[in-house]
Design a protein around this motif. Structure first.
Motif, PDB file in Angstrom:
ATOM      1  N   GLU A 107     -70.784  24.704 -41.741  1.00 40.35           N
ATOM      2  CA  GLU A 107     -69.547  25.237 -41.183  1.00 40.35           C
ATOM      3  C   GLU A 107     -68.730  25.688 -42.384  1.00 40.35           C
ATOM      4  N   THR A 108     -67.572  26.283 -42.167  1.00 35.69           N
ATOM      5  CA  THR A 108     -66.831  26.766 -43.334  1.00 35.69           C
ATOM      6  C   THR A 108     -65.491  26.066 -43.472  1.00 35.69           C
ATOM      7  N   SER A 109     -64.982  26.089 -44.700  1.00 36.88           N
ATOM      8  CA  SER A 109     -63.670  25.545 -45.019  1.00 36.88           C
ATOM      9  C   SER A 109     -63.043  26.519 -46.006  1.00 36.88           C
ATOM     10  N   PRO A 110     -61.803  26.279 -46.436  1.00 38.90           N
ATOM     11  CA  PRO A 110     -61.189  27.192 -47.403  1.00 38.90           C
ATOM     12  C   PRO A 110     -62.046  27.365 -48.662  1.00 38.90           C
ATOM     13  N   ASN A 111     -62.843  26.350 -48.987  1.00 41.05           N
ATOM     14  CA  ASN A 111     -63.691  26.459 -50.178  1.00 41.05           C
ATOM     15  C   ASN A 111     -64.750  27.545 -50.055  1.00 41.05           C
ATOM     16  N   ARG A 116     -52.879  21.415 -25.434  1.00 40.14           N
ATOM     17  CA  ARG A 116     -53.839  22.495 -25.644  1.00 40.14           C
ATOM     18  C   ARG A 116     -54.102  23.256 -24.346  1.00 40.14           C
ATOM     19  N   MET A 137     -61.347  22.932 -21.838  1.00 39.90           N
ATOM     20  CA  MET A 137     -60.010  22.369 -21.977  1.00 39.90           C
ATOM     21  C   MET A 137     -59.908  20.964 -21.398  1.00 39.90           C
ATOM     22  N   ARG A 162     -63.256  37.301 -38.172  1.00 42.48           N
ATOM     23  CA  ARG A 162     -62.546  38.353 -37.443  1.00 42.48           C
ATOM     24  C   ARG A 162     -61.417  38.930 -38.283  1.00 42.48           C
ATOM     25  N   ALA A 163     -60.744  38.047 -39.046  1.00 40.33           N
ATOM     26  CA  ALA A 163     -59.675  38.547 -39.916  1.00 40.33           C
ATOM     27  C   ALA A 163     -60.249  39.543 -40.918  1.00 40.33           C
ATOM     28  N   PRO A 165     -66.444  29.662 -30.897  1.00 39.58           N
ATOM     29  CA  PRO A 165     -65.783  30.950 -31.133  1.00 39.58           C
ATOM     30  C   PRO A 165     -64.368  30.826 -31.696  1.00 39.58           C
ATOM     31  N   ALA A 166     -63.809  29.609 -31.740  1.00 36.67           N
ATOM     32  CA  ALA A 166     -62.479  29.457 -32.341  1.00 36.67           C
ATOM     33  C   ALA A 166     -62.560  28.657 -33.639  1.00 36.67           C
ATOM     34  N   SER A 167     -63.751  28.535 -34.226  1.00 36.21           N
ATOM     35  CA  SER A 167     -63.889  27.749 -35.453  1.00 36.21           C
ATOM     36  C   SER A 167     -63.277  28.486 -36.635  1.00 36.21           C
ATOM     37  N   HIS A 168     -63.097  27.770 -37.735  1.00 40.54           N
ATOM     38  CA  HIS A 168     -62.563  28.374 -38.962  1.00 40.54           C
ATOM     39  C   HIS A 168     -63.355  29.619 -39.331  1.00 40.54           C
ATOM     40  N   VAL A 191     -62.572  32.568 -36.984  1.00 42.22           N
ATOM     41  CA  VAL A 191     -61.230  33.129 -37.182  1.00 42.22           C
ATOM     42  C   VAL A 191     -61.206  33.975 -38.460  1.00 42.22           C
ATOM     43  N   VAL A 192     -61.785  33.445 -39.532  1.00 39.98           N
ATOM     44  CA  VAL A 192     -61.775  34.180 -40.803  1.00 39.98           C
ATOM     45  C   VAL A 192     -62.647  35.437 -40.709  1.00 39.98           C
TER      46      VAL A 192
END
Lengths: 544, 208
Positions: free
Chosen positions: A420-424, A212, A101, A451-452, A442-445, A448-449
Motif C-alpha cells: 500500500e502507499t504512504s507519504p514515503n 462517516r 458504510m 487521481r490527483a 478506491p478511497a485509499s491513499h 487519492v494520490v
C-alpha cells in the motif's frame, strides 16, 4: 400482529422504504423460486424509533423471540443450543445503497457452548472455532466501531484439515479478540444469544448515524431520516468444507458488457471476505470445474434474474457442501462501453426495444467509452486483478520501492507496485507511469494520490505479495522479478504481463449502432458529438 | 495524575522526523512541515548529512530523504522522546480516535475528486460550486472533530501542534478558492493528513 418484523417471503408486499433495498432483493429471489436462507426483516421504522428514543422499540423483544422461534422450527436447529446450534447473519439494508458504510455480523449465536456443539455435530473443530472467531471479529468491529480484522486474522486454511496447530492458533486469536473488546468497551462480548442479537441490531441501527455514514449521505443527497432495515438470516457456511465457498457474480462482464458471466469465487471461505478484497479470489469460471452443480444453479439463477430485470444483474452467493444459496441481488449498473454493449445486445435478444435501450444509457456514459483499455482479458496474460481506481492504461517495468521507481524511471517508464502507499512513496508515485497496490480500496491513499496525479491505478489486488529482499512480485502461483514489463488497466483493474493490445474503441461497433438508432429517433443525421446525438434522441422520446 | 510537561523537540530531530513522515521533500516543504526557517532547516540538514542520516537526491524530483541509518536514528530518538514524556498511552488513545476519522477523510477526498453522475463516476470538474461547498462543509465538520484529536496529541507531545496549523491552513486556503489545497498539492489537507498518519505509526513503532 407483527409491528416491527416481517418474514422474508414471496408474499412480502411493502416497499424498499420500509424493508430496505437488500431485503426487497431477497423477496424477489423468493418470487423467482431461487434458494435464499430463511430469515426475517426488522423494518426501517424500528430503526427510526431506535434513533429517536435511543433504545429498541417497545414490543420488539417479543417479536424477536417469536421470529427466532419460527426460525428454529423451520431450520430444526436451536439458537444458542448445545446441539444443532442455529447461527444467523445480521446485516444492514437501507432503502438506498451505502456501500461499506454499515455493519454486518456473521455467525451470531455461536456462544462458547454452541461452538462446542457445532464442533461435535460436524466433527470439525477448526471449522467451528473459525466460525466463532469470525463472529467475534465482526461483532467486535460493529460494537466498538473499529476494524478488528487484524486482531484475529481469519484464514480458513484447508477446510476439514484438522491440525492441533490450527486449533491453537484459532483459540489464541479468539482470546485476543475477546481481550481487546473487554479493553475497549469495558465489557465482555455477551455469551447469551438474545443479548448478542439485541446488541447486534442496536449496532447496525447505530451505524446509520456514524459520522462517516452521515458524510456519505450529505455528499450523495440521501435524507438522514430514512434509517436502515436489519436482515436476520440463517447462516450458510462458505467455510464448511471443501465443497463450500462464497462469491460474487455478474450475469455479463461489467468491463466489456460481453454476455458471459463474470465474477470471483473464494473456496472454503465465508461471506464478507470476497467483498472486502482481503483474500485471494479465483475467477468465477473455476466454479464450473470444481462445483459443476453449483455452477449450473448459478447460471440458472442469473438467467432468471436477468429475465426479471431485463438487464444485466449482480449477485452475492455462498455454497455450503455443494448447495447454492443467493444472498443478495441487484441490477448490474454497468457504465461506459459496457453499458452500451449490454443495451444493444438486449435489443438483439429482443428483451428490450430500441427506445428503451436509448433511454437506459446516460449521455455521460459515452464520455467514458473512449478511455484506453486492455483490448481483451482473454488474449492478454492477466497476472492479477484488483479494483480500478483511476482509469487509463499504463505500461512500464515493475518497481517495488519508491526509490527504485525514481531510479528506474530515468531509463524507462515504471509501474510502482506496493503493498500500500504512504507519504514515503509519493516521490515514487510521481516518477511512475502507473500504480498497483495489494491493499486498499478506491478511497485509499494510493487511489487519492493517483487521481490527483492523473495516473492509472489498480488497488486492492488481493493476494499480491512483494518480496522485500529481492523485489519480486508474487500473484497466485506466479512470481516475477522486479523490472518485468507489465500493463495495468485502471478501469477494469487488470494487471497483465508484457504489452497486450490496448484499444480506445472497445465498444465502437455497439456505440455506432446505438447512435444510428438515436439519429433515427431524433430525425437529425447531422454530424454532432456523440453525447448530443443521444441527448436529442432521449428528448424526442420523452416528448412523445 | 499529572504528566510531566513534554518539552519542545530539538530542531535536528524535527527535521529528521519530517523526512521520516513526508518522504523525499524539498527545503521549502521542510520549512512548511517543521515551521523552522529555511536557513535553520538547511543547517540541520548539513549536520544530519555529515552524520550520514540524510541524503540529497538530484534529478527529476530533487529533495532530501533519509538514509537507512537516518531511519534507524529517527526511530530510536522518536521512541525515546515518547517514552521520556510518558506519552505512549495518550498517543495510542489519540491514534485510535484518528483511525475512526481516517476512512471518512479518505471518503471525502474521493468525493472531492470523483462524482457520481447518472451512476457514472467521473472526475469532479469543479463546475458545480454547490457540490464543492457541500464537500468542503463536510471537510470542515471532520476538521472540527480532528481538532480534538490534534489537541490530545499536542498535549502529549508539543511537536504534533504543527499538524493543527497545517490542516486548518490547508482548509482555509481551499475555502478561499485555492482548490488544490484539498487533495492535489504537497500542502493539501490530504497530504498533511497522510503525514500525520505516518507520524503516528512511526511514533508508536507500528506497521501499517
Amino acid at each position: 400482529m407483527r409491528r416491527w418484523i416481517r418474514t422474508i417471503s414471496a408474499q412480502a408486499e411493502e416497499t424498499a422504504e420500509t424493508l430496505g433495498g437488500k431485503a426487497l432483493g431477497l423477496v424477489l429471489l423468493h418470487r423467482l423460486g431461487l434458494p435464499v436462507p430463511t430469515g426475517f426483516i426488522i423494518t426501517t421504522e424500528a430503526c427510526r424509533a431506535f434513533l429517536r428514543d435511543g433504545r429498541l422499540p417497545e414490543g420488539l423483544d417479543d417479536e424477536l423471540a417469536t421470529a427466532m422461534a419460527d426460525l428454529e422450527r423451520s431450520t430444526r436447529r436451536a439458537f444458542g443450543g448445545p446441539h444443532n446450534p442455529l447461527a444467523v447473519s445480521v446485516r444492514s439494508g437501507a432503502s438506498v445503497s451505502m456501500p461499506g458504510m454499515m455493519n454486518t455480523i456473521l455467525n451470531l449465536g455461536l456462544t462458547t457452548e454452541a461452538t462446542v456443539g457445532l464442533a461435535a455435530e460436524t466433527g470439525d473443530r477448526p471449522f467451528a472455532l473459525n466460525s466463532r472467531l469470525r463472529f467475534l471479529t465482526s461483532f467486535a468491529s460493529a460494537i466498538t466501531n473499529a476494524d478488528m480484522d487484524g486482531t484475529g486474522t481469519v484464514h480458513a486454511g484447508h477446510p476439514g484439515r484438522e491440525t492441533e496447530d490450527e486449533e491453537t492458533r484459532l483459540t489464541e486469536s479468539i482470546e485476543a479478540v475477546e481481550n481487546l473488546v473487554r479493553e475497549r468497551s469495558g465489557q465482555p462480548i455477551p455469551d447469551d444469544v438474545t443479548r448478542q442479537l439485541e446488541q447486534a441490531i442496536e449496532a447496525v441501527f447505530s451505524s446509520w448515524d456514524a459520522p462517516r455514514a452521515r458524510t456519505y449521505r450529505e455528499l450523495n443527497d440521501i435524507p438522514h431520516d430514512l434509517g436502515t432495515a436489519v436482515i436476520v438470516q440463517r447462516m450458510v457456511f462458505g467455510n464448511r468444507d471443501g465443497h463450500s465457498g462464497t462469491g460474487v457474480a455478474f450475469s455479463r462482464d461489467p468491463n466489456t458488457g460481453e454476455n458471459i458471466p463474470f465474477g470471483e469465487v473464494l473456496f472454503g471461505r465465508q461471506g464478507e471476505e470476497v467483498v472486502s478484497g482481503k483474500s485471494m479470489t479465483r475467477p468465477l469460471r473455476e466454479l464450473a470445474e470444481r462445483e459443476p452443480d453449483v455452477w449450473t444453479g448459478l447460471l440458472d439463477a442469473l438467467r432468471r434474474i436477468e429475465g426479471h430485470y431485463r438487464d444485466a444483474c449482480y449477485v452475492e452467493f455462498t455454497f455450503q457442501s455443494g448447495e447454492l444459496w443467493i444472498l443478495q441481488v441487484r441490477p448490474g449498473r454497468f457504465v461506459g462501453g459496457a453499458a452500451v454493449r449490454v443495451v444493444t445486445e438486449l435489443v438483439d435478444q429482443r428483451i428490450i426495444g430500441r427506445d428503451e435501450a436509448l433511454l437506459r444509457v446516460s449521455p455521460l456514459h459515452l464520455r467514458h467509452v473512449r478511455t484506453p483499455r486492455i483490448a481483451s482479458a482473454e488474449e492478454a496474460d492477466v497476472l492479477a486483478r484488483g479494483i480500478g481506481a483511476c482509469p487509463g492504461v499504463a505500461v512500464g517495468r515493475i518497481a517495488t520501492t519508491a526509490d527504485g521507481a525514481v531510479r528506474m524511471a530515468r531509463a524507462d517508464p515504471v509501474i510502482l507496485v506496493r503493498p500500500e502507499t504512504s507519504p514515503n512513496d509519493v516521490h515514487g508515485l510521481a516518477a511512475a507511469a502507473g500504480i498497483v497496490t495489494a491493499r486498499g480500496g478506491p478511497a485509499s491513499h494510493a487511489a487519492v494520490v493517483a487521481r490527483a496525479m492523473g495516473k492509472p491505478a489498480v488497488v486492492g489486488v488481493a493476494g499480491l505479495t512483494i518480496d522485500r529482499d529481492d523485489g519480486s512480485v508474487t500473484a497466485g502461483v506466479r512470481t516475477i522479478p522486479e523490472g518485468t514489463l507489465i500493463t495495468i488497466d485502471g478501469t477494469s483493474g487488470e494487471v497483465a504481463l508484457g504489452r497486450p493490445r490496448v484499444v480506445t474503441d472497445a465498444a465502437d461497433e455497439h456505440v455506432h449502432r446505438l447512435l444510428a438508432w438515436a439519429d433515427d429517433v431524433s430525425g437529425d443525421h447531422s454530424a454532432r458529438e456523440e453525447a448530443q446525438r443521444l441527448d436529442a434522441a432521449q428528448a424526442a422520446l420523452r416528448n412523445r | 495524575m499529572t504528566w510531566p510537561e513534554a518539552g519542545a523537540t530539538d530542531t535536528g530531530l524535527l527535521v529528521l522526523h519530517a523526512l521520516r513522515c513526508a518522504g523525499t521533500v524539498s527545503l521549502a516543504r521542510l520549512h512548511a512541515i517543521t515551521g523552522l526557517d529555511e536557513s535553520d532547516v538547511e543547517s540541520e540538514l548539513i549536520d544530519l548529512g555529515a552524520d550520514g542520516l540524510v541524503t540529497r537526491l538530484s534529478g527529476g524530483i530533487p529533495g532530501w530523504s533519509l538514509t537507512e541509518a537516518g531511519r534507524a536514528a529517527d526511530s530510536e530518538r522518536i521512541t525515546h522522546e515518547l517514552e521520556s514524556a510518558h506519552a505512549r498511552a495518550r498517543v495510542t488513545a489519540a491514534f485510535e480516535r484518528f483511525l475512526v476519522l481516517n476512512p471518512e477523510l479518505l471518503d471525502l477526498c474521493t468525493a472531492w475528486q470523483l462524482r457520481a453522475v447518472d451512476g457514472v463516476m467521473s472526475a469532479n470538474d469543479h463546475s458545480d460550486p454547490a457540490y464543492d461547498s457541500r464537500v468542503l462543509a463536510r471537510f470542515a465538520d471532520l476538521d472540527r472533530r480532528a481538532a480534538v484529536v490534534c489537541a490530545e496529541l499536542s498535549a502529549a507531545l508539543p511537536r504534533f501542534g504543527r499538524y493543527r496549523v497545517r490542516l486548518t491552513g490547508a482548509l482555509d486556503r481551499a475555502a478561499s478558492g485555492e482548490l488544490e489545497y484539498v487533495a492535489d498539492n504537497t500542502g493539501s489537507y490530504h497530504v498533511v493528513w497522510a503525514e500525520l498518519h505516518e507520524d503516528l505509526l512511526a511514533t508508536l513503532g507500528l506497521q501499517r
